[in-house]
Design an enzyme around this catalytic site. Structure first.
Site, mmCIF file in Angstrom:
data_model
loop_
_atom_site.group_PDB
_atom_site.id
_atom_site.type_symbol
_atom_site.label_atom_id
_atom_site.label_comp_id
_atom_site.label_asym_id
_atom_site.label_seq_id
_atom_site.Cartn_x
_atom_site.Cartn_y
_atom_site.Cartn_z
ATOM 1 N N ASP A 235 16.547 26.373 29.161
ATOM 2 C CA ASP A 235 17.147 26.359 27.822
ATOM 3 C C ASP A 235 18.445 27.162 27.890
ATOM 4 O O ASP A 235 18.604 28.026 28.765
ATOM 5 C CB ASP A 235 16.165 26.984 26.825
ATOM 6 C CG ASP A 235 16.798 27.216 25.465
ATOM 7 O OD1 ASP A 235 17.315 26.242 24.886
ATOM 8 O OD2 ASP A 235 16.795 28.372 24.997
ATOM 9 N N ALA A 236 19.374 26.898 26.977
ATOM 10 C CA ALA A 236 20.676 27.577 27.044
ATOM 11 C C ALA A 236 20.747 28.826 26.153
ATOM 12 O O ALA A 236 20.772 29.962 26.654
ATOM 13 C CB ALA A 236 21.792 26.609 26.649
ATOM 14 N N TYR A 237 20.752 28.615 24.830
ATOM 15 C CA TYR A 237 21.062 29.708 23.899
ATOM 16 C C TYR A 237 19.890 30.664 23.757
ATOM 17 O O TYR A 237 18.803 30.266 23.320
ATOM 18 C CB TYR A 237 21.483 29.138 22.549
ATOM 19 C CG TYR A 237 22.626 28.146 22.679
ATOM 20 C CD1 TYR A 237 23.808 28.526 23.315
ATOM 21 C CD2 TYR A 237 22.516 26.845 22.225
ATOM 22 C CE1 TYR A 237 24.857 27.630 23.458
ATOM 23 C CE2 TYR A 237 23.562 25.942 22.366
ATOM 24 C CZ TYR A 237 24.724 26.329 22.982
ATOM 25 O OH TYR A 237 25.754 25.435 23.134
ATOM 26 N N ARG B 78 21.167 31.890 12.378
ATOM 27 C CA ARG B 78 20.285 31.377 13.422
ATOM 28 C C ARG B 78 19.109 30.607 12.820
ATOM 29 O O ARG B 78 18.748 29.525 13.295
ATOM 30 C CB ARG B 78 19.790 32.530 14.296
ATOM 31 C CG ARG B 78 18.773 32.129 15.353
ATOM 32 C CD ARG B 78 19.328 31.105 16.328
ATOM 33 N NE ARG B 78 18.400 30.830 17.430
ATOM 34 C CZ ARG B 78 18.510 29.801 18.256
ATOM 35 N NH1 ARG B 78 19.503 28.920 18.122
ATOM 36 N NH2 ARG B 78 17.653 29.619 19.231
ATOM 37 N N SER C 77 19.509 21.444 26.597
ATOM 38 C CA SER C 77 19.878 22.218 25.406
ATOM 39 C C SER C 77 20.190 21.340 24.214
ATOM 40 O O SER C 77 20.642 20.205 24.345
ATOM 41 C CB SER C 77 21.110 23.070 25.742
ATOM 42 O OG SER C 77 21.666 23.637 24.580
ATOM 43 N N ASN C 78 19.982 21.931 23.024
ATOM 44 C CA ASN C 78 20.445 21.309 21.781
ATOM 45 C C ASN C 78 21.967 21.195 21.735
ATOM 46 O O ASN C 78 22.510 20.356 21.013
ATOM 47 C CB ASN C 78 20.001 22.172 20.579
ATOM 48 C CG ASN C 78 18.580 21.870 20.124
ATOM 49 O OD1 ASN C 78 17.989 20.860 20.504
ATOM 50 N ND2 ASN C 78 18.030 22.755 19.304
#
Lengths: 229, 229
Positions: free
Chosen positions: A16-18, A47, A123-124
């Site tokens: 996942d990224a964030y 967020r 990722s999103n």
């Protein structure tokens, strides 16, 4: 019984990224220092709404890319907290394009990749957001694939997102180790069939949803040892 | 141009349940008085997770009925706030079965129904939860239909939920006035095609999502006048 969670039983590590590879919170805090007491409320609401809007739009069949979702959720958070500074808005949005990797990320991804494991981000984030983040952080040298949900026009945790990773990497779900700091993402990925390690950076409570990670670590630095690398 | 929002242009009024007709917050507050400072954190987290789990499970294709979602989200909120009293858990869950209607709800629904409008609840709640709430509040005499998302195994704001109301009531979306205090629900219902009035009970900011209500009122008491009844 599943094979032990070990490098030999894996073809790829998908991150996942964030919040997992990239430290969004620190970047946002730096940009909004001047807000004083309102800072925490603004960033928490941003967020929360960013995730909420990604889920709501997916459910409604009303997909729009993550750059727009991020901007709309920031506009909401600013309005709800009475924050009107347009320069702050620009700075906070720009922060997403100049993220830094967590201190523990680069070395861990590099060590895993050196053993021949494929490495990817799932990722999103839209393709341009992910490209900016990996370039800025230097992680582009360690990541073979940047996979954005934008290809399937649905956000995590829709199963089509996790399936996309198996298709891109051409390996079965149970040969992919998936890493996320987001409990709802880690849960859905485990339910989908990935081998999941939860990066519990913030010492939070895991979600009560079907699908549990096999292991929990507090930073990515512990990952190579965990996988016997 | 759409017809004016008036009783003559409507066949039905469809109400969201929790937060719109039924006062969940007051009931939960009464049950958890003894918690002191932790009360607000527990109740806010419970509600946030209840919605989050309904959205995540719908997206994952992992539907379970709202009674279970409500219990799992309460378990999460209790664990995350360090609350361990099992009697409190029972009391909070039971509160959902003995809800009271908002003071402004009964008279408004009754006046609308007296003009020949069909009246219905369209809710995430399971059939048994809705039956308990309308019986306890006395609203069962004023509501012709209790429509639960349980029939389509998806939560709001999935379009199949709103479509279900048009099918049950056998009237087109643009002849249905939909009432909700929840902005994400009001937005999705407007996007679906209902005539939407937002009951802004808590003086909050409307969501930045496609689909806006036509009108905003602060209690249901203002609805009959608004529709010219």
């Amino acid at each position: 019984m599943a094979a032990p969670l070990h490098r030999d039983n894996l073809d790829a590590c998908v991150f996942d990224a964030y919040g997992t590879l990239f430290d969004v919170r620190s970047a946002a805090e730096r940009c909004s220092k001047g807000l004083g007491e309102r800072k925490d409320a603004l960033l928490a609401l941003w967020r929360a709404k960013q995730l909420e809007y990604s889920w709501l739009r997916s459910l409604r069949g009303d997909y729009i890319d993550f750059w727009h979702v991020t901007g709309e959720s920031l506009d909401y958070a600013m309005a709800a907290t009475g924050t009107t500074d347009p320069l702050l808005r620009s700075r906070l949005m720009a922060a997403y394009l100049t993220l830094e990797a967590y201190a523990d990320a680069t070395d861990a991804v590099s060590r895993l990749r050196a053993t021949g494991l494929k490495t990817a981000v799932l990722s999103n984030g839209s393709a341009s957001m992910l490209t900016a983040a990996v370039s800025n952080s230097g992680l582009h040298r360690q990541l073979d694939w940047l996979i954005s949900v934008d290809e399937v026009h649905a956000y995590k945790p829709h199963p089509s997102v996790y399936r996309l990773a198996t298709e891109r990497l051409q390996c079965p779900a149970n040969r992919i180790c998936f890493l996320s700091a987001n409990t709802w993402d880690a849960s859905a990925a485990a339910h989908f069939g990935f081998r999941v390690v939860w990066i519990n950076r913030a010492n939070t409570t895991f979600d009560l949803l079907p699908g549990k990670p096999e292991r929990e670590i507090t930073t990515l630095g512990a990952l190579p040892d965990l996988l016997g690398v």
